[in-house]
Enzyme design. Structure first.
Site, short mmCIF file in Angstrom:
data_model
loop_
_atom_site.label_atom_id
_atom_site.label_comp_id
_atom_site.label_asym_id
_atom_site.label_seq_id
_atom_site.Cartn_x
_atom_site.Cartn_y
_atom_site.Cartn_z
N LYS A 79 -0.34 5.15 -5.79
CA LYS A 79 -1.37 4.80 -6.78
C LYS A 79 -2.19 6.03 -7.16
O LYS A 79 -2.51 6.23 -8.33
CB LYS A 79 -2.32 3.73 -6.21
N GLU A 101 1.84 3.13 -2.38
CA GLU A 101 2.89 3.14 -3.41
C GLU A 101 2.87 4.41 -4.26
O GLU A 101 3.79 4.66 -5.03
CB GLU A 101 2.72 1.93 -4.35
N GLY A 155 -5.95 5.77 1.67
CA GLY A 155 -5.65 7.20 1.68
C GLY A 155 -4.79 7.49 0.48
O GLY A 155 -3.65 7.03 0.42
N GLY A 174 0.82 -1.21 0.00
CA GLY A 174 0.00 0.00 0.00
C GLY A 174 0.85 1.26 0.00
O GLY A 174 2.07 1.21 0.17
N GLY A 187 8.83 13.25 -7.90
CA GLY A 187 8.35 14.22 -6.92
C GLY A 187 6.87 14.01 -6.72
O GLY A 187 6.24 13.22 -7.44
N THR A 208 -5.43 -6.84 4.57
CA THR A 208 -6.76 -6.26 4.66
C THR A 208 -7.76 -7.36 4.28
O THR A 208 -7.37 -8.50 4.02
CB THR A 208 -6.87 -4.99 3.78
N GLN A 210 -5.13 -0.21 -1.40
CA GLN A 210 -4.19 -1.11 -0.72
C GLN A 210 -3.14 -1.67 -1.70
O GLN A 210 -2.85 -1.02 -2.69
CB GLN A 210 -4.92 -2.26 0.00
P1 GDP Z 1 -1.44 5.60 -2.43
O1 GDP Z 1 -2.22 5.20 -1.21
O2 GDP Z 1 -0.84 4.44 -3.14
O3 GDP Z 1 -2.21 6.49 -3.35
O4 GDP Z 1 -0.21 6.44 -1.89
P2 GDP Z 1 -0.25 7.61 -0.77
O5 GDP Z 1 -0.90 8.79 -1.37
O6 GDP Z 1 -0.81 7.08 0.50
O7 GDP Z 1 1.29 7.82 -0.50
C1 GDP Z 1 2.17 8.24 -1.50
C2 GDP Z 1 2.76 9.60 -1.08
O8 GDP Z 1 3.87 9.87 -1.89
C3 GDP Z 1 1.80 10.76 -1.28
O9 GDP Z 1 2.06 11.72 -0.30
C4 GDP Z 1 2.18 11.30 -2.65
O10 GDP Z 1 1.92 12.69 -2.80
C5 GDP Z 1 3.67 11.05 -2.67
N1 GDP Z 1 4.26 10.73 -3.98
C6 GDP Z 1 3.73 10.01 -5.00
N2 GDP Z 1 4.64 9.85 -5.99
C7 GDP Z 1 5.77 10.48 -5.58
C8 GDP Z 1 7.08 10.64 -6.14
O11 GDP Z 1 7.40 10.16 -7.23
N3 GDP Z 1 7.99 11.35 -5.39
C9 GDP Z 1 7.68 11.87 -4.17
N4 GDP Z 1 8.62 12.52 -3.51
N5 GDP Z 1 6.46 11.74 -3.62
C10 GDP Z 1 5.53 11.04 -4.31
P1 IMO Z 2 -3.82 2.73 0.46
O1 IMO Z 2 -5.02 2.58 -0.43
C1 IMO Z 2 -1.24 1.10 3.60
C2 IMO Z 2 -3.07 -1.87 6.27
C3 IMO Z 2 -3.25 -1.48 7.72
C4 IMO Z 2 -3.11 -2.83 8.37
C5 IMO Z 2 -3.81 -3.76 7.39
C6 IMO Z 2 -5.26 -4.07 7.74
O2 IMO Z 2 -3.62 4.13 0.95
O3 IMO Z 2 -2.62 2.10 -0.15
P2 IMO Z 2 -7.51 -2.65 7.55
O4 IMO Z 2 -7.92 -1.37 8.19
O5 IMO Z 2 -7.56 -2.62 6.06
O6 IMO Z 2 -8.26 -3.83 8.12
O7 IMO Z 2 -5.96 -2.85 7.98
O8 IMO Z 2 -3.75 -3.11 6.13
N1 IMO Z 2 -3.67 -0.93 5.29
C7 IMO Z 2 -2.96 -0.09 4.54
N2 IMO Z 2 -1.64 0.19 4.51
N3 IMO Z 2 -2.07 1.72 2.73
C8 IMO Z 2 -3.39 1.43 2.72
O9 IMO Z 2 -4.25 1.91 1.79
C9 IMO Z 2 -3.90 0.53 3.68
N4 IMO Z 2 -5.13 0.06 3.97
C10 IMO Z 2 -4.97 -0.85 4.94
O10 IMO Z 2 -2.25 -0.56 8.12
O11 IMO Z 2 -1.76 -3.20 8.43
MG MG Z 3 -2.23 5.53 0.84
#
Ligand code: GDP
Ligand code: IMO
Ligand code: MG
Length: 421
Positions: free
Chosen positions: A16, A14, A40, A12, A410, A237, A222
């Protein structure tokens, strides 16, 4: 490609959201296929930051945004997200939710919290958003679905029947206050009024779009290693983030998926408990966390940080059928003169393997075997990667036999390099 799945290739977070936002520009429909407010997704566009829990990440491009049957919806969070979007001038008229998706009810949240408390040291480290209990009720055929919101009498009756049992659990097992029927029924009827216009037959919408040759992005929340069947159970999850989950959630044949884009960080993070072979030991972990801003979007928890794990990533390529990779946050590694990459696991019996262990004890007790790659020690500002960064990306692609087509440099929408058209 008409139907493209975007799948998290790690645990998760990454990036996305950012990749979906980028590809949504060239798509007609953006569809979330599983998960709920445990997700998130952060998008940084034109200097503004957006954090989505329920909303498909195509919403900023005013694309048709669809939540499939495999999602679980917390009406309170969903309505709040709709309100926040409207307040920022973003129309939500293009949002559709499957009537077959299940609702997260307040007892699911209370049970998730109570269960984690009871587990103590054995806890999973969930987001405490009621995800596991909501999917458990779905599987037990006790769930309340989005389409129940369309009929006030049925909705009230289902809440009443569920509460009679859930309140016993809440009071006797978890020692928390029971929920009150009248208050709950009134609150959910008001959510229902708000959500009714969004309820749709999402399988039909996606099928028609594909027949018309429109471009459909299917977005997982996730990541692969959090998949209920194929992830690091029980530290997972309760849904199916892997690519096949998209076909299940939208009720389309699996052969209609044309491409699977895996999203992976150039290193790894994990939130919550569970084994993590390439977790960084020592102060470099804090450095990666600070440089990458690795704090959870949903719970604010510190994300655990590790070096890139090619064994786990190879597994993700296999179980998803990944056809290309987006490697995000490569810029975060610009500060390191040498970058370890986990290329194999050493199993408890001393054998080394490139394949993800099928047995939990092997995975829990394996040791990472690292190869050191040279760092580049410069910002990724230009139109091309510095040679050592290009070598790092090529090493990943070569090890997995999958092309890396996008490189994140970035957080903002335009900070990405396309390595192939
Ligand atoms: P998601 O749940 O897979 O959508 O990822 P999140 O949004 O939870 O976490 C990724 C974080 O990295 C976010 O704060 C993004 O704004 C940031 N991000 C995404 N791609 C890049 C990148 O290439 N470089 C940097 N520095 N930040 C990034
Ligand atoms: P995004 O979409 C990272 C993790 C939780 C916990 C496990 C189970 O932002 O990538 P849950 O509440 O789903 O029953 O929790 O999965 N987890 C995540 N970790 N990114 C997420 O979502 C996650 N959604 C759940 O931290 O380890
Ligand atoms: Mg996330």
């Amino acid at each position: 490609m008409p139907a493209t799945v975007i799948v998290g290739a790690q645990w998760g977070d990454e990036g996305k959201g950012k990749i979906v936002d980028l590809l949504a520009q060239h798509s007609d429909l953006v569809c979330r296929y599983q998960g709920g407010p445990n997700a998130g997704h952060t998008i940084v566009a034109e200097g503004e930051k957006y954090k989505f829990h329920h909303m498909p990440s195509g919403i900023l491009h005013a694309k048709e945004c669809i939540l499939g049957a495999g999602c679980v919806i917390d009406p309170e969070v969903f309505v709040r997200e709709l309100d926040e979007l409207e307040a920022r001038g973003i129309s939500t008229g293009c949002v559709h939710v499957s009537g077959e998706a299940h609702l997260i009810m307040p007892w699911h949240v209370a049970i998730d919290q109570g269960s984690e408390r009871r587990l103590g040291e054995l806890q999973i480290g969930t987001t405490k958003r009621g995800i596991g209990p909501a999917y458990a009720d779905k599987a037990a055929r006790l769930g309340i679905r989005v389409q129940d919101l369309l009929e006030p009498k049925i909705l009230r009756q289902k809440i009443e029947v569920a509460l009679a049992e859930k309140n016993v659990w809440l009071e006797r097992v978890y020692g928390v206050e029971p929920l009150e029927l009248e208050e709950l029924a009134a609150r959910y009827e008001s959510f229902a009024q708000r959500l009714r216009p969004y309820v749709a037959d999402t399988s039909l919408l996606v099928d028609r779009a594909l027949r018309d040759g429109r471009f459909v992005l299917l977005e997982g929340a996730q990541g692969t290693l959090l998949d209920l069947d194929h992830g690091t159970y029980p530290f997972v999850t309760s849904s199916s983030p892997i690519a096949a989950g998209a076909a299940v959630s939208f009720g389309i044949g699996p052969q209609r998926i044309d491409e699977v884009v895996g999203v992976s960080k150039a290193y790894v993070t994990r939130v919550g408990e569970g084994p993590f072979p390439s977790e960084i030991t020592g102060p470099a972990q804090d450095r990666v966390r600070e440089l990458g801003g690795e704090f959870g979007t949903v719970t604010g928890r510190e994300r655990r940080c590790g070096w890139l794990d090619l064994v786990a990533l190879r597994f993700a390529v296999r179980v998803n059928g990944i056809t290309s990779l987006a490697l995000t946050k490569v810029d975060v590694l610009s500060d390191f003169d040498e970058i370890p990459v986990c290329v194999r696991y050493r199993l408890p019996d001393g054998e080394e393997t490139e394949d993800f262990p099928a047995h939990q004890s092997d995975f829990h007790h394996c040791e990472p075997v690292f190869e050191m790659l040279p760092g580049w020690l410069e910002e990724l500002a230009g139109p091309a990667l510095p040679p050592a960064a290009a070598d790092y990306v090529a090493f990943v692609a070569g090890s997995l036999d999958v092309p890396v087509t996008l490189v994140g440099t970035g957080a903002s929408r335009d900070a990405v390099l396309a390595l192939q058209p």
